[in-house]
Design an enzyme around this catalytic site. Structure first.
Site, PDB file in Angstrom:
ATOM      1  N   TYR A   1      -4.184   4.037  -3.734  1.00 14.65           N
ATOM      2  CA  TYR A   1      -3.775   4.615  -2.459  1.00 14.65           C
ATOM      3  C   TYR A   1      -2.268   4.550  -2.305  1.00 14.65           C
ATOM      4  CZ  TYR A   1      -2.985   0.004  -0.320  1.00 14.65           C
ATOM      5  OH  TYR A   1      -2.495  -1.241  -0.013  1.00 14.65           O
TER       6      TYR A   1
ATOM      7  N   LYS B   1      -1.397  -0.109  -7.073  1.00 15.19           N
ATOM      8  CA  LYS B   1      -1.724  -0.028  -5.645  1.00 15.19           C
ATOM      9  C   LYS B   1      -3.202   0.362  -5.526  1.00 15.19           C
ATOM     10  CE  LYS B   1       0.429   1.287  -1.294  1.00 15.19           C
ATOM     11  NZ  LYS B   1       0.288  -0.030  -0.667  1.00 15.19           N
TER      12      LYS B   1
ATOM     13  N   GLU C   1       4.215 -12.494  -3.121  1.00 13.61           N
ATOM     14  CA  GLU C   1       4.443 -11.563  -2.015  1.00 13.61           C
ATOM     15  C   GLU C   1       3.524 -11.912  -0.855  1.00 13.61           C
ATOM     16  OE1 GLU C   1       3.432  -7.573  -3.280  1.00 13.61           O
ATOM     17  OE2 GLU C   1       1.600  -8.243  -4.249  1.00 13.61           O
TER      18      GLU C   1
ATOM     19  N   LEU D   1       3.238  -5.998  -6.046  1.00 15.66           N
ATOM     20  CA  LEU D   1       3.379  -4.552  -5.909  1.00 15.66           C
ATOM     21  C   LEU D   1       4.853  -4.260  -5.673  1.00 15.66           C
ATOM     22  CD1 LEU D   1       1.802  -1.808  -5.565  1.00 15.66           C
ATOM     23  CD2 LEU D   1       2.310  -2.103  -3.139  1.00 15.66           C
TER      24      LEU D   1
HETATM   25  N1  PMP Z   1       2.954  -5.659  -1.464  1.00 12.45           N
HETATM   26  C1  PMP Z   1       1.707  -5.348  -1.050  1.00 12.45           C
HETATM   27  C2  PMP Z   1       0.558  -6.155  -1.556  1.00 12.45           C
HETATM   28  C3  PMP Z   1       1.495  -4.284  -0.150  1.00 12.45           C
HETATM   29  O1  PMP Z   1       0.251  -3.969   0.251  1.00 12.45           O
HETATM   30  C4  PMP Z   1       2.614  -3.579   0.344  1.00 12.45           C
HETATM   31  C5  PMP Z   1       2.442  -2.485   1.359  1.00 12.45           C
HETATM   32  N2  PMP Z   1       1.784  -1.396   0.845  1.00 12.45           N
HETATM   33  C6  PMP Z   1       3.891  -3.928  -0.119  1.00 12.45           C
HETATM   34  C7  PMP Z   1       4.022  -4.967  -1.029  1.00 12.45           C
HETATM   35  C8  PMP Z   1       5.124  -3.185   0.351  1.00 12.45           C
HETATM   36  O2  PMP Z   1       5.144  -1.881  -0.184  1.00 12.45           O
HETATM   37  P1  PMP Z   1       5.890  -0.688   0.583  1.00 12.45           P
HETATM   38  O3  PMP Z   1       7.300  -1.099   0.773  1.00 12.45           O
HETATM   39  O4  PMP Z   1       5.755   0.467  -0.340  1.00 12.45           O
HETATM   40  O5  PMP Z   1       5.155  -0.486   1.880  1.00 12.45           O
END
Ligand code: PMP
Length: 300
Positions: free
Chosen positions: A47, A162, A194, A218
């Site tokens: 996603y 993701k 994270e 991620l």
């Molecule tokens: N890590 C994880 C596990 C996430 O779910 C997200 C949010 N989608 C992020 C980091 C941050 O990613 P982004 O800056 O693309 O929203």
């Protein structure tokens, strides 16, 4: 599979929203997928969440590129090309009344007889997209900062994908909520990874420390953006493994995501983050990065 011609709706209730499902726009409230969809059975899909400001997707090429990478890692055929993805997002945004939105895109491997192995021959991937009003953190939360709790990172070792299989993240977020916190701060082998749905940043001695972009996290779209904002503002940006003790003695702790933008974490495990006058309060580096983020939104 180009989006159908758009109809301008004026949704006032969730029931009036439309979503894209496998080639057409349908009412969100009644959209359904077959129970044998591998997304439903195995969590076999990926996603994206794309923030939209003043009706324009923010950092769209980066989101599109990450979607492509996630699909490739799962060996799911990308069902649309760049132009088709872009027109789908545009058509979805156009059909909803909110100026700021967040668009959710999902692709699963498709519908097949239940078997762990990939269907052979491959089946048509399921494509789903919806949008919602983007509600950013309130001024009050931004002023106070978020509370977070420490947790062991018990997820799998492909966190760079993701994936819609988010049970580890779901349980981590619930543990944070159960503790009255907004987010968790996770560690694997003693190193910071994270949050449940955000990247985390440690500020020490005026520098922003970032956990390495590898299979343990991620790579948020804000990862690249924050490194750019630091470069533009003369803030040292260092990518390296970060010890738990360095998080616990940080000057500032920040989280970032599409829906939270850059938000300070001011309390960790019930203790204030930071030192001296700054203790338990949003710090100067976080404020500079937030200001830079707001400028980047208007320049996009
Ligand atoms: N890590 C994880 C596990 C996430 O779910 C997200 C949010 N989608 C992020 C980091 C941050 O990613 P982004 O800056 O693309 O929203």
């Amino acid at each position: 599979m180009l989006p159908a011609p758009t109809t301008i709706l004026n949704p006032t209730a969730a029931d009036d929203q439309v979503c894209w499902l496998n080639g057409g726009f349908v009412p969100l409230a009644t959209a359904t997928v077959p129970v044998l969809d591998r997304g439903f059975i195995f969590g076999d899909g990926v996603y994206e969440v794309v923030p939209v400001y003043a009706r324009a997707p923010f950092r769209w090429p980066e989101h599109r590129a990450r979607l492509r990478r996630s699909l490739a890692k799962l060996r799911i055929t990308d069902p649309m090309d760049n132009d088709q993805w872009a027109s789908l997002v545009e058509a979805l945004v156009t059909q909803h009344p909110w100026s700021d939105q967040f668009v959710y895109l999902q692709v699963t491997r498709g519908v097949a007889k239940r078997d762990h192995a990939f269907p052979d021959p491959a089946v048509q991937p399921t494509v789903f997209a919806m949008t919602s009003p983007l509600t950013l953190p309130s001024e009050d939360l931004r002023r106070r900062g978020a509370h977070a709790v420490s947790l062991p990172d018990e997820r799998w070792l492909h966190c760079d994908i993701k994936s819609i299989a988010l049970l580890g993240n779901v349980l981590a977020r619930q543990a944070a909520v159960d503790a009255g916190a907004v987010e968790c701060v996770m560690y694997r082998d003693g190193m910071l990874t994270e949050g449940s749905s955000s990247n985390l940043w440690v500020v020490r001695d005026g520098a922003v420390l970032a956990p390495p972009r590898d299979h343990r996290i991620l790579e948020g779209i804000r990862y690249g953006l924050i490194s750019e904002l630091c470069a533009a503002d003369g803030i040292p940006f260092m990518v390296r493994p970060i010890l738990r003790s360095e998080v616990e003695s940080a000057d500032e702790l920040l989280m970032s995501s599409a829906t939270k933008e850059i938000l300070p974490i001011t309390q960790l495990d019930g203790r204030p983050v930071g030192h001296g006058e700054q203790s338990g309060k949003p710090g100067p580096i976080g404020q500079r990065l937030h200001a830079g983020y707001q400028r980047a939104k208007t320049q996009a």
